[in-house]
Design a protein around this motif. Structure first.
Motif, PDB file in Angstrom:
ATOM      1  N   ARG A 128       0.848  -1.207   0.000  1.00  0.00           N
ATOM      2  CA  ARG A 128       0.000   0.000   0.000  1.00  0.00           C
ATOM      3  C   ARG A 128       0.882   1.256   0.000  1.00  0.00           C
ATOM      4  NH1 ARG A 128      -3.106  -3.397   3.195  1.00  0.00           N
ATOM      5  NH2 ARG A 128      -2.287  -2.605   5.165  1.00  0.00           N
ATOM      6  N   GLU A 129       1.965   1.212   0.781  1.00  0.00           N
ATOM      7  CA  GLU A 129       2.864   2.370   0.813  1.00  0.00           C
ATOM      8  C   GLU A 129       3.575   2.534  -0.530  1.00  0.00           C
ATOM      9  OE1 GLU A 129       5.429   2.368   4.261  1.00  0.00           O
ATOM     10  OE2 GLU A 129       6.019   4.447   3.924  1.00  0.00           O
ATOM     11  N   VAL A 130       3.953   1.395  -1.120  1.00  0.00           N
ATOM     12  CA  VAL A 130       4.618   1.420  -2.430  1.00  0.00           C
ATOM     13  C   VAL A 130       3.700   2.046  -3.483  1.00  0.00           C
ATOM     14  CG1 VAL A 130       5.325  -0.131  -4.313  1.00  0.00           C
ATOM     15  CG2 VAL A 130       6.300  -0.424  -2.022  1.00  0.00           C
ATOM     16  N   VAL A 131       2.422   1.633  -3.474  1.00  0.00           N
ATOM     17  CA  VAL A 131       1.464   2.174  -4.457  1.00  0.00           C
ATOM     18  C   VAL A 131       1.342   3.692  -4.288  1.00  0.00           C
ATOM     19  CG1 VAL A 131      -0.985   2.211  -5.105  1.00  0.00           C
ATOM     20  CG2 VAL A 131       0.192   0.035  -4.805  1.00  0.00           C
ATOM     21  N   ALA A 132       1.304   4.140  -3.039  1.00  0.00           N
ATOM     22  CA  ALA A 132       1.178   5.582  -2.789  1.00  0.00           C
ATOM     23  C   ALA A 132       2.407   6.349  -3.283  1.00  0.00           C
ATOM     24  CB  ALA A 132       0.965   5.829  -1.296  1.00  0.00           C
ATOM     25  N   LEU A 133       3.548   5.673  -3.322  1.00  0.00           N
ATOM     26  CA  LEU A 133       4.795   6.342  -3.735  1.00  0.00           C
ATOM     27  C   LEU A 133       5.063   6.242  -5.229  1.00  0.00           C
ATOM     28  CD1 LEU A 133       7.024   5.095  -0.767  1.00  0.00           C
ATOM     29  CD2 LEU A 133       6.477   7.488  -1.268  1.00  0.00           C
ATOM     30  N   LEU A 134       4.279   5.395  -5.925  1.00  0.00           N
ATOM     31  CA  LEU A 134       4.509   5.184  -7.363  1.00  0.00           C
ATOM     32  C   LEU A 134       3.772   6.220  -8.195  1.00  0.00           C
ATOM     33  CD1 LEU A 134       4.075   1.387  -8.191  1.00  0.00           C
ATOM     34  CD2 LEU A 134       6.115   2.757  -8.648  1.00  0.00           C
ATOM     35  N   LYS A 135       4.416   6.618  -9.300  1.00  0.00           N
ATOM     36  CA  LYS A 135       3.702   7.430 -10.295  1.00  0.00           C
ATOM     37  C   LYS A 135       2.689   6.531 -10.990  1.00  0.00           C
ATOM     38  CE  LYS A 135       7.813  10.175 -11.230  1.00  0.00           C
ATOM     39  NZ  LYS A 135       8.923  10.479 -12.152  1.00  0.00           N
ATOM     40  N   ASP A 136       1.661   7.125 -11.589  1.00  0.00           N
ATOM     41  CA  ASP A 136       0.734   6.318 -12.397  1.00  0.00           C
ATOM     42  C   ASP A 136       1.533   5.659 -13.516  1.00  0.00           C
ATOM     43  OD1 ASP A 136      -1.307   7.144 -10.818  1.00  0.00           O
ATOM     44  OD2 ASP A 136      -2.075   8.648 -12.231  1.00  0.00           O
ATOM     45  N   GLY A 137       1.298   4.388 -13.718  1.00  0.00           N
ATOM     46  CA  GLY A 137       2.049   3.654 -14.744  1.00  0.00           C
ATOM     47  C   GLY A 137       3.408   3.177 -14.266  1.00  0.00           C
ATOM     48  N   GLY A 138       3.756   3.506 -13.021  1.00  0.00           N
ATOM     49  CA  GLY A 138       5.050   3.093 -12.468  1.00  0.00           C
ATOM     50  C   GLY A 138       5.103   1.592 -12.219  1.00  0.00           C
ATOM     51  N   LEU A 139       6.330   1.067 -12.177  1.00  0.00           N
ATOM     52  CA  LEU A 139       6.521  -0.384 -12.060  1.00  0.00           C
ATOM     53  C   LEU A 139       7.110  -0.789 -10.719  1.00  0.00           C
ATOM     54  CD1 LEU A 139       8.124  -1.270 -15.533  1.00  0.00           C
ATOM     55  CD2 LEU A 139       5.707  -1.389 -14.869  1.00  0.00           C
ATOM     56  N   VAL A 140       6.827  -2.035 -10.346  1.00  0.00           N
ATOM     57  CA  VAL A 140       7.437  -2.651  -9.169  1.00  0.00           C
ATOM     58  C   VAL A 140       8.094  -3.942  -9.642  1.00  0.00           C
ATOM     59  CG1 VAL A 140       7.038  -3.651  -6.877  1.00  0.00           C
ATOM     60  CG2 VAL A 140       5.596  -1.764  -7.682  1.00  0.00           C
ATOM     61  N   TYR A 141       9.370  -4.111  -9.324  1.00  0.00           N
ATOM     62  CA  TYR A 141      10.063  -5.367  -9.642  1.00  0.00           C
ATOM     63  C   TYR A 141      10.243  -6.128  -8.334  1.00  0.00           C
ATOM     64  CZ  TYR A 141      13.461  -8.718 -11.351  1.00  0.00           C
ATOM     65  OH  TYR A 141      14.091  -9.897 -11.694  1.00  0.00           O
ATOM     66  N   VAL A 142       9.741  -7.368  -8.304  1.00  0.00           N
ATOM     67  CA  VAL A 142       9.862  -8.204  -7.101  1.00  0.00           C
ATOM     68  C   VAL A 142      10.608  -9.477  -7.462  1.00  0.00           C
ATOM     69  CG1 VAL A 142       8.646  -9.387  -5.220  1.00  0.00           C
ATOM     70  CG2 VAL A 142       7.544  -7.483  -6.379  1.00  0.00           C
ATOM     71  N   GLU A 143      11.644  -9.794  -6.698  1.00  0.00           N
ATOM     72  CA  GLU A 143      12.307 -11.096  -6.875  1.00  0.00           C
ATOM     73  C   GLU A 143      12.555 -11.694  -5.490  1.00  0.00           C
ATOM     74  OE1 GLU A 143      15.110 -11.459 -10.017  1.00  0.00           O
ATOM     75  OE2 GLU A 143      16.160 -13.159  -9.112  1.00  0.00           O
ATOM     76  N   GLU A 144      12.240 -12.981  -5.369  1.00  0.00           N
ATOM     77  CA  GLU A 144      12.357 -13.662  -4.088  1.00  0.00           C
ATOM     78  C   GLU A 144      13.160 -14.955  -4.250  1.00  0.00           C
ATOM     79  OE1 GLU A 144      11.568 -11.719  -1.598  1.00  0.00           O
ATOM     80  OE2 GLU A 144       9.646 -12.444  -0.854  1.00  0.00           O
TER      81      GLU A 144
END
Ligand SMILES: C[S@@+](CC[C@H](N)C(=O)[O-])C[C@H]1O[C@@H](n2cnc3c(N)ncnc32)[C@H](O)[C@@H]1O
Length: 185
Positions: A128-144
């Motif tokens: 939720r915090e990440v979404v609030a910090l992202l620009k519209d159309g912004g990406l999140v890369y997750v690797e585990e």
């Protein structure tokens, strides 16, 4: 809710995280190349000893910026020492966060989450915090990593990210790791 099995990577493992063998196996430039462009603002959560941080800073160029956050001051100190005299120090902001709150401001083109989500006690709060910090159309890369995170647990992470408002747009083949790219619509 906090999963009971969260375990924070100790400072003593920082050498292992920043080794030349790892650089050979997980070349940061190759991993980042599809997502990082000049001029971008990138948020790196759980930067550890900065295995990716300086490469991101070089790739975003003079007009870009990297905000690298970690829970552990010892990890941030390692990055601080590496950044000094690197020529990219003006592009990197280091920030010590809390376990359940990043506490940064700004708006970002990319949020980079490498080997960190499984250590975060409340994934919903993180996304939720990440979404609030992202620009519209912004990406999140997750690797585990594959041993700490089962396929089922990774899918649950993506479901939680979906509930926070992110859409899965890619599944990079990163065997044996588990990886996904998500987008803020
Ligand atoms: C396994 S290390 C990975 C470091 C780095 N991303 C890499 O791939 O080399 C996980 C890092 O995430 C940090 N971390 C753990 N929980 C965190 C949280 N809730 N918020 C921010 N950082 C966290 C740890 O302190 C540690 O430095």
């Amino acid at each position: 809710m906090s999963p009971e099995n969260t375990h924070i990577c100790p400072l003593e493992h920082s050498g292992r995280l920043d080794s030349s063998i790892r650089r050979w196996l997980q070349n940061p430039q190759k991993i980042l190349a599809p997502y990082v462009r000049e001029g971008m603002d990138v948020l790196e959560v759980g930067c550890g000893p900065g295995f990716f941080t300086l490469d991101i800073a070089r790739m975003v160029g003079k007009s870009g910026r990297v905000v690298a956050v970690d829970l552990q001051e010892g990890m941030l100190q390692i990055v601080r020492d590496k950044v000094r005299g690197s020529g990219v120090e003006g592009r990197i902001v280091l920030h010590r966060c809390e376990a359940e709150r990043l506490g940064v401001s700004g708006s970002f083109d990319l949020v980079f989450l490498f080997y960190v989500v499984h250590e975060v006690p409340d994934r919903g709060a993180l996304f939720r915090e990440v979404v609030a910090l992202l620009k519209d159309g912004g990406l999140v890369y997750v690797e585990e990593p594959p041993f700490e995170v089962s396929g089922k647990a990774f899918e649950e992470t993506l479901r939680i990210a979906g509930d926070a408002g992110l859409e899965v747009t890619g599944r990079p083949k990163r065997f044996p790791d588990r990886a996904a790219v998500l987008k803020k619509p």
